[in-house]
Design a protein around this motif. Structure first.
Motif, PDB file in Angstrom:
ATOM      1  N   GLY A  39      97.008   3.027 111.762  1.00 57.99           N
ATOM      2  CA  GLY A  39      96.825   4.011 112.836  1.00 57.99           C
ATOM      3  C   GLY A  39      95.946   5.184 112.479  1.00 57.99           C
ATOM      4  N   ALA A  40      95.253   5.133 111.336  1.00 58.94           N
ATOM      5  CA  ALA A  40      94.374   6.239 110.933  1.00 58.94           C
ATOM      6  C   ALA A  40      93.325   5.721 109.969  1.00 58.94           C
ATOM      7  CB  ALA A  40      95.182   7.357 110.281  1.00 58.94           C
ATOM      8  N   LEU A  41      92.201   6.405 109.941  1.00 62.49           N
ATOM      9  CA  LEU A  41      91.142   6.044 109.015  1.00 62.49           C
ATOM     10  C   LEU A  41      91.437   6.636 107.638  1.00 62.49           C
ATOM     11  CD1 LEU A  41      88.081   6.652 111.352  1.00 62.49           C
ATOM     12  CD2 LEU A  41      88.818   4.436 110.476  1.00 62.49           C
ATOM     13  N   GLN A  42      91.198   5.837 106.602  1.00 65.05           N
ATOM     14  CA  GLN A  42      91.428   6.288 105.238  1.00 65.05           C
ATOM     15  C   GLN A  42      90.109   6.721 104.614  1.00 65.05           C
ATOM     16  OE1 GLN A  42      94.747   6.259 104.118  1.00 65.05           O
ATOM     17  NE2 GLN A  42      95.069   5.690 106.262  1.00 65.05           N
ATOM     18  N   LYS A  43      90.168   7.707 103.720  1.00 64.64           N
ATOM     19  CA  LYS A  43      88.953   8.188 103.058  1.00 64.64           C
ATOM     20  C   LYS A  43      88.265   7.042 102.311  1.00 64.64           C
ATOM     21  CE  LYS A  43      89.630  13.136 102.485  1.00 64.64           C
ATOM     22  NZ  LYS A  43      90.710  13.261 103.477  1.00 64.64           N
ATOM     23  N   ASN A  44      86.940   7.018 102.415  1.00 71.67           N
ATOM     24  CA  ASN A  44      86.160   5.953 101.799  1.00 71.67           C
ATOM     25  C   ASN A  44      84.998   6.575 101.026  1.00 71.67           C
ATOM     26  OD1 ASN A  44      84.094   3.835 101.466  1.00 71.67           O
ATOM     27  ND2 ASN A  44      85.457   2.587 102.727  1.00 71.67           N
ATOM     28  N   ALA A  45      85.111   6.552  99.701  1.00 76.10           N
ATOM     29  CA  ALA A  45      84.101   7.189  98.849  1.00 76.10           C
ATOM     30  C   ALA A  45      82.758   6.476  98.937  1.00 76.10           C
ATOM     31  CB  ALA A  45      84.588   7.214  97.402  1.00 76.10           C
ATOM     32  N   ILE A  81      85.495  10.610 105.557  1.00 75.36           N
ATOM     33  CA  ILE A  81      84.747  11.112 104.409  1.00 75.36           C
ATOM     34  C   ILE A  81      84.997  12.608 104.263  1.00 75.36           C
ATOM     35  CG2 ILE A  81      82.936   9.376 104.668  1.00 75.36           C
ATOM     36  CD1 ILE A  81      81.150  11.504 105.910  1.00 75.36           C
ATOM     37  N   GLU A  82      84.633  13.138 103.095  1.00 73.48           N
ATOM     38  CA  GLU A  82      84.736  14.569 102.857  1.00 73.48           C
ATOM     39  C   GLU A  82      83.371  15.218 103.097  1.00 73.48           C
ATOM     40  OE1 GLU A  82      86.126  14.842  98.886  1.00 73.48           O
ATOM     41  OE2 GLU A  82      88.186  14.268  99.380  1.00 73.48           O
ATOM     42  N   GLU A  83      83.309  16.520 103.012  1.00 80.00           N
ATOM     43  CA  GLU A  83      82.048  17.224 103.214  1.00 80.00           C
ATOM     44  C   GLU A  83      81.040  16.796 102.167  1.00 80.00           C
ATOM     45  OE1 GLU A  83      80.367  21.792 103.832  1.00 80.00           O
ATOM     46  OE2 GLU A  83      82.472  21.426 103.336  1.00 80.00           O
ATOM     47  N   MET A  84      79.817  16.553 102.637  1.00 84.31           N
ATOM     48  CA  MET A  84      78.790  16.033 101.747  1.00 84.31           C
ATOM     49  C   MET A  84      77.800  17.128 101.365  1.00 84.31           C
ATOM     50  SD  MET A  84      78.046  12.356 103.551  1.00 84.31           S
ATOM     51  CE  MET A  84      77.265  13.183 104.941  1.00 84.31           C
ATOM     52  N   VAL A  85      77.101  16.875 100.268  1.00 90.30           N
ATOM     53  CA  VAL A  85      76.082  17.793  99.780  1.00 90.30           C
ATOM     54  C   VAL A  85      74.741  17.090  99.844  1.00 90.30           C
ATOM     55  CG1 VAL A  85      75.262  19.170  97.835  1.00 90.30           C
ATOM     56  CG2 VAL A  85      77.727  18.914  98.250  1.00 90.30           C
ATOM     57  N   SER A  86      73.745  17.722 100.465  1.00 89.05           N
ATOM     58  CA  SER A  86      72.419  17.119 100.601  1.00 89.05           C
ATOM     59  C   SER A  86      71.726  17.068  99.250  1.00 89.05           C
ATOM     60  CB  SER A  86      71.577  17.926 101.593  1.00 89.05           C
ATOM     61  OG  SER A  86      70.254  17.457 101.608  1.00 89.05           O
ATOM     62  N   ASP A  87      71.033  15.959  99.014  1.00 89.10           N
ATOM     63  CA  ASP A  87      70.278  15.797  97.773  1.00 89.10           C
ATOM     64  C   ASP A  87      68.815  16.176  97.926  1.00 89.10           C
ATOM     65  OD1 ASP A  87      72.481  14.872  96.391  1.00 89.10           O
ATOM     66  OD2 ASP A  87      72.134  12.792  96.964  1.00 89.10           O
ATOM     67  N   ALA A  88      68.428  16.603  99.124  1.00 87.25           N
ATOM     68  CA  ALA A  88      67.033  17.011  99.400  1.00 87.25           C
ATOM     69  C   ALA A  88      66.042  15.965  98.934  1.00 87.25           C
ATOM     70  CB  ALA A  88      66.747  18.355  98.735  1.00 87.25           C
ATOM     71  N   MET A  89      66.275  14.727  99.367  1.00 87.76           N
ATOM     72  CA  MET A  89      65.417  13.632  98.926  1.00 87.76           C
ATOM     73  C   MET A  89      64.070  13.609  99.637  1.00 87.76           C
ATOM     74  SD  MET A  89      68.071  10.471  98.440  1.00 87.76           S
ATOM     75  CE  MET A  89      66.741   9.402  97.904  1.00 87.76           C
ATOM     76  N   GLU A  90      63.971  14.247 100.770  1.00 86.86           N
ATOM     77  CA  GLU A  90      62.715  14.197 101.521  1.00 86.86           C
ATOM     78  C   GLU A  90      61.558  14.755 100.706  1.00 86.86           C
ATOM     79  OE1 GLU A  90      60.754  15.640 105.748  1.00 86.86           O
ATOM     80  OE2 GLU A  90      62.532  16.645 104.971  1.00 86.86           O
ATOM     81  N   SER A  91      61.811  15.889 100.014  1.00 84.72           N
ATOM     82  CA  SER A  91      60.746  16.486  99.227  1.00 84.72           C
ATOM     83  C   SER A  91      60.312  15.564  98.094  1.00 84.72           C
ATOM     84  CB  SER A  91      61.210  17.826  98.646  1.00 84.72           C
ATOM     85  OG  SER A  91      62.342  17.646  97.812  1.00 84.72           O
ATOM     86  N   ILE A  92      61.270  14.805  97.528  1.00 86.14           N
ATOM     87  CA  ILE A  92      60.934  13.875  96.467  1.00 86.14           C
ATOM     88  C   ILE A  92      60.038  12.776  97.005  1.00 86.14           C
ATOM     89  CG2 ILE A  92      61.875  12.180  94.837  1.00 86.14           C
ATOM     90  CD1 ILE A  92      64.368  13.893  94.644  1.00 86.14           C
ATOM     91  N   GLU A  93      60.377  12.267  98.193  1.00 85.11           N
ATOM     92  CA  GLU A  93      59.581  11.208  98.796  1.00 85.11           C
ATOM     93  C   GLU A  93      58.174  11.710  99.104  1.00 85.11           C
ATOM     94  OE1 GLU A  93      61.917  10.111 102.110  1.00 85.11           O
ATOM     95  OE2 GLU A  93      63.346   8.948 100.948  1.00 85.11           O
ATOM     96  N   ASP A  94      58.057  12.928  99.620  1.00 85.87           N
ATOM     97  CA  ASP A  94      56.751  13.473  99.949  1.00 85.87           C
ATOM     98  C   ASP A  94      55.886  13.602  98.709  1.00 85.87           C
ATOM     99  OD1 ASP A  94      57.448  13.597 102.573  1.00 85.87           O
ATOM    100  OD2 ASP A  94      57.981  15.721 102.549  1.00 85.87           O
TER     101      ASP A  94
END
Length: 213
Positions: A102-108, A140-153
């Protein structure tokens, strides 16, 4: 009464189903992008051959660099499609569990992939919205951005001469005769006999060697 005021809490099973539908839509959109890039690559490849026949070395290099970038973009999209498929499979499992408990479980694993997808330009907007919904649902828990766009550019700006030369070799090297003789490939060669095309191939090969120096 409270249900009328605040609305019924979303069913976790149905919520997971909606996320899977959104992922499928994004996957189809990526397929359309891949088809468009492939069409453009065909046009650029033809232009490379025509520029080489005219000995326009700078044009050949610019077009070749464009092809290198296109292929990297396609590689990034294929990786994104694989990640989307992985999230969809994980959601299918979470959906089955939610139906039982009856509920969603955290999924790493979902959290890790979603964190990467939120940095992919092609799907960022949808993934950011989905991530917020998943956090609210407790998946899920709060995520942290890895700022990958600048790496790709930066990666796209670091095309080396070796990469461009390799692509020129691939486009012009072993396929020159077929490109010239094949109907519709190079308009300037369409009216020529096969033996004349072979002679022109020798000249084009010499020009090609100059491009690699």
């Amino acid at each position: 009464m409270l249900a009328k005021l605040f609305g019924k809490a979303p069913d976790p099973y149905e919520q997971a189903r909606q996320w899977k539908l959104k992922l499928k839509q994004e996957d189809r959109a990526l397929d359309r992008q891949l088809r468009q890039i492939t069409l453009e690559e065909g046009k650029i490849t033809k232009s490379v051959k025509e520029a080489a026949k005219k000995n326009e070395q700078q044009v050949v290099r610019v077009l070749a660099k464009s092809l290198v970038q296109s292929r990297k973009a396609k590689s990034r999209i294929y990786t994104t499609k694989a990640q989307i498929n992985s999230v969809s499979l994980q959601l299918q499992q979470a959906q089955a569990q939610a139906k039982m408990v009856g509920a969603l479980q955290k999924n790493a694993e979902i959290m890790g992939i979603m964190n990467s997808l939120c940095n992919v330009q092609e799907v960022r907007e949808t993934m950011m919205v989905m991530s917020k919904e998943m956090m609210k649902a407790g998946l899920i828990e709060e995520m942290v951005s890895d700022a990958m766009e600048s790496i790709e550019d930066e990666d796209l700006e670091e095309e080396t001469d070796a990469e461009v030369a390799k692509l020129i070799d691939e486009v012009l090297g072993s396929k020159l005769i077929d490109a010239q003789v094949g109907a519709g490939k190079l308009p300037q060669a369409e009216a020529q006999a096969v033996e004349d095309a072979a002679d022109e191939d020798d000249e084009l090969e010499a020009r090609f060697k100059q491009l690699r120096q």
